[in-house]
Enzyme design. Structure first.
Site, PDB file in Angstrom:
ATOM      1  N   HIS A  57       0.614  -1.002  -0.242  1.00 49.92           N
ATOM      2  CA  HIS A  57      -0.287   0.088  -0.066  1.00 49.92           C
ATOM      3  C   HIS A  57       0.403   1.268   0.137  1.00 49.92           C
ATOM      4  O   HIS A  57       0.094   2.091   0.724  1.00 49.92           O
ATOM      5  CB  HIS A  57      -1.100   0.084   1.185  1.00 49.92           C
ATOM      6  CG  HIS A  57      -1.552  -1.371   2.256  1.00 49.92           C
ATOM      7  ND1 HIS A  57      -2.471  -1.613   0.598  1.00 49.92           N
ATOM      8  CD2 HIS A  57      -1.443  -1.997   1.921  1.00 49.92           C
ATOM      9  CE1 HIS A  57      -3.053  -2.857   0.963  1.00 49.92           C
ATOM     10  NE2 HIS A  57      -3.115  -2.843   2.076  1.00 49.92           N
ATOM     11  N   HIS A 219      -7.228  -4.427  -1.288  1.00 49.40           N
ATOM     12  CA  HIS A 219      -6.235  -5.544  -1.325  1.00 49.40           C
ATOM     13  C   HIS A 219      -6.280  -6.345  -2.701  1.00 49.40           C
ATOM     14  O   HIS A 219      -6.433  -7.738  -2.281  1.00 49.40           O
ATOM     15  CB  HIS A 219      -6.804  -6.318   0.018  1.00 49.40           C
ATOM     16  CG  HIS A 219      -6.164  -5.792   1.180  1.00 49.40           C
ATOM     17  ND1 HIS A 219      -6.894  -5.311   1.932  1.00 49.40           N
ATOM     18  CD2 HIS A 219      -4.787  -5.463   2.044  1.00 49.40           C
ATOM     19  CE1 HIS A 219      -6.150  -4.773   3.540  1.00 49.40           C
ATOM     20  NE2 HIS A 219      -5.490  -5.743   3.163  1.00 49.40           N
TER      21      HIS A 219
END
Lengths: 333, 214
Positions: A57, A219
């Site tokens: 991320h 995700h």
């Protein structure tokens, strides 16, 4: 899969070592514990702010370590929560005696591992406050689900609570500011392509030409539904409607729109999206007085974008404006 | 047949090393199940954890009690797997190990009670109930089958096979369910039609146990 790789199993550690090499004035890397710690930690008397979660991320969370933001980050494997040992090691490394705030995104693994770490830290006499971030309106919150996901508001909460810690707020007040950001922020995202987690070696989902995933998390997983790919203006309308419907703000409210890229969408598209979001918010009677545009909480190379809208007040605006100096976010310092 | 009637330290080592082999062999399958409703790394994460468990068990003395071995395995999973699987499987083995304490050798019913304590630890942490489309849908019926079979006079080997069968049936039963816990719950109705990866790894755990005592 075409990635800059040695062994996929080594990528996270190699990336963390590289980040520390690039920003040694701000961050140091503890390879044994797999944690990143602010170079001048611990700071006596200052509340310490820790975040963490799966890797993939970036720049979240390691890119936000430094003056006015995080004191440590615990990066797990790609899209996998870190383990309690990492969080405990980070907590001990940055505790300056004033307590530690854990910023936790609402994903089952993050919640469980941070809970175990907070219990272990309490056993060692460290005061830990946990703040749960759950701003994603794509997920209906109910007693029968894991609740809403934590996404873009995480970045805003880390910046604003980090400023509160820097000005000397106590641990309850810093946690309170982070919770206020979460309560006043909502997010919604769309994806135009899947990402490819390095260890898996192939895309998580196939997205045919002319379609998009609506209501995604961070995700790389599919969203809540699939829809025909809209134009930029249509997507901006979808995002603005999703967050403003949930927030129900009064006309004239000062807001901070955060247009976030998921990793594979270039700045040219993000600014075009911001322009339309800004126009739609003003048309809805809201007043964008601060803004953030860029790829700050990503899903590897997934293409797509999310909008986070934060309803400001005077204190939040002042804390947003406070100096920040981290690898990925810097102003006023 | 060299069926065992009592569980000794070597039984636990055989169970967990057999499980590690199965997880390694099935890692791609678990990962594919996870890719459908999660983020596609369940096999990778479980494989990392079980490899660490095997390495840790190799460092233990031969006379360490079964309960202690399970606690060590549980802690190793918590500290190496991450995600939700680490704390959940870690709590299962740790909870079972704590229930066994330091007894050097135990009978089937004691093992069944210990595994029930492990299931309770999983449910205390994850708050999942049957029907949520999680590992609990395979784990709970498996341990119940183990207890019932032993209570009915079955050998440990037969009871453990019943448990493995019940786990497999429970895992198949997750296919039509809509997820209400974990990351799959974020997909809403799109989670329907896929087997839960945690339930699938539960089948491996119970099958490896049946082999270790069979």
């Amino acid at each position: 899969m075409r990635k800059l790789l040695n062994d996929p199993a080594d990528l996270v550690k190699e990336s963390l070592a590289g980040l520390a090499a690039a920003h040694g004035d701000l961050v140091r890397y503890d390879a044994a514990q797999q944690i990143l710690v602010r170079a001048d930690a611990p700071r006596a008397g200052k509340v310490a702010l820790i975040s963490g979660g799966g890797s993939g991320h970036e720049p979240l969370h390691g890119g936000f370590i430094g003056h006015g933001m995080l004191d440590a980050a615990c990066p797990g494997e790609v899209f996998t929560s870190p383990v309690p040992e990492q969080m405990l090691a980070a907590t001990k490394a940055v505790d300056g005696g004033a307590g530690v705030v854990h910023i936790v995104k609402n994903y089952t693994g993050d919640v469980m591992n941070f809970k175990m770490a907070a219990e272990d830290a309490a056993d060692e006499g460290i005061a830990v406050e946990s703040v749960l971030i759950d701003d994603d309106v794509a997920v209906q919150d109910s007693l029968y689900t894991a609740g809403r996901r934590g996404v873009g508001a995480t970045v805003l909460a880390e910046k604003i609570a980090g400023a509160a810690a820097e000005r000397g707020d106590d641990v309850a007040a810093v946690a309170g500011v982070a919770r206020r950001v979460d309560e006043r922020a909502r997010s919604f995202g769309i994806a135009l392509s899947s990402c490819t987690p390095p260890a898996a070696g192939k895309p998580i989902f196939d997205l045919p030409e002319g379609e998009m995933e609506v209501g995604i998390g961070i995700h790389g997983e599919p969203g809540r539904r699939r829809a025909p790919l809209g134009t930029l203006d249509e997507i901006a309308g979808l995002l603005v409607e999703a967050v403003t419907t949930d927030l129900k703000l009064e006309s004239g409210t000062q807001v901070l729109p955060f247009v976030n890229g998921m990793g594979g969408t270039p700045q040219i598209e993000l600014y075009a999206l911001y322009g339309e979001v800004d126009r739609l918010l003003r048309a809805a009677g809201l007043e964008p007085v601060r803004r953030l545009v860029g790829s700050y909480i990503t899903s590897l190379e997934m293409a797509g974008a999310s909008l986070t809208l934060l309803a400001l007040d005077d204190d939040l605006t002042a804390l947003w404006d406070a100096p920040v100096h981290t690898p990925a976010l810097r102003w006023g310092a | 047949m060299s069926s065992v009637t009592a569980v000794v330290p070597q039984t636990v080592v055989a169970w967990l090393s057999g499980l590690a082999e199965d997880v390694a062999a099935q890692a791609d399958h678990l990962t594919q199940l996870d890719a459908a409703i999660g983020d596609g790394d369940h096999g990778i994460n479980m494989n990392r954890g079980m490899s660490a468990v095997v390495a840790t068990l190799g460092e233990q003395d031969d006379d360490v009690a079964p309960g202690r071995l399970l606690i060590v395995a549980g802690k190793t999973l918590v500290s190496t797997v991450g995600g939700a699987s680490g704390p959940l499987w870690g709590s299962f083995f740790r909870g079972a190990g704590r229930a066994l304490g330091d007894a050097p050798e135990l009978e089937g019913p004691e093992l069944a009670e210990a595994l029930a304590a492990g299931v309770k630890a999983v449910q205390d942490l994850g708050a999942a109930v049957p029907g949520d489309k999680t590992m609990v849908d395979a784990l709970l019926p498996a341990v119940e089958a183990l207890r019932e079979a032993l209570a009915g006079g079955a050998s440990l080997a037969d009871a453990a096979r019943s448990a493995a069968d019940a786990a497999a049936e429970g895992a198949r039963g997750t296919v039509p369910l809509q997820a209400r816990k974990g990351r799959a719950s974020y997909l809403g109705e799109r989670s329907v039609g896929h087997e839960d990866p945690g339930a699938a790894s539960t089948v491996l755990v119970m099958t490896a146990l049946a082999r270790a005592v069979g």
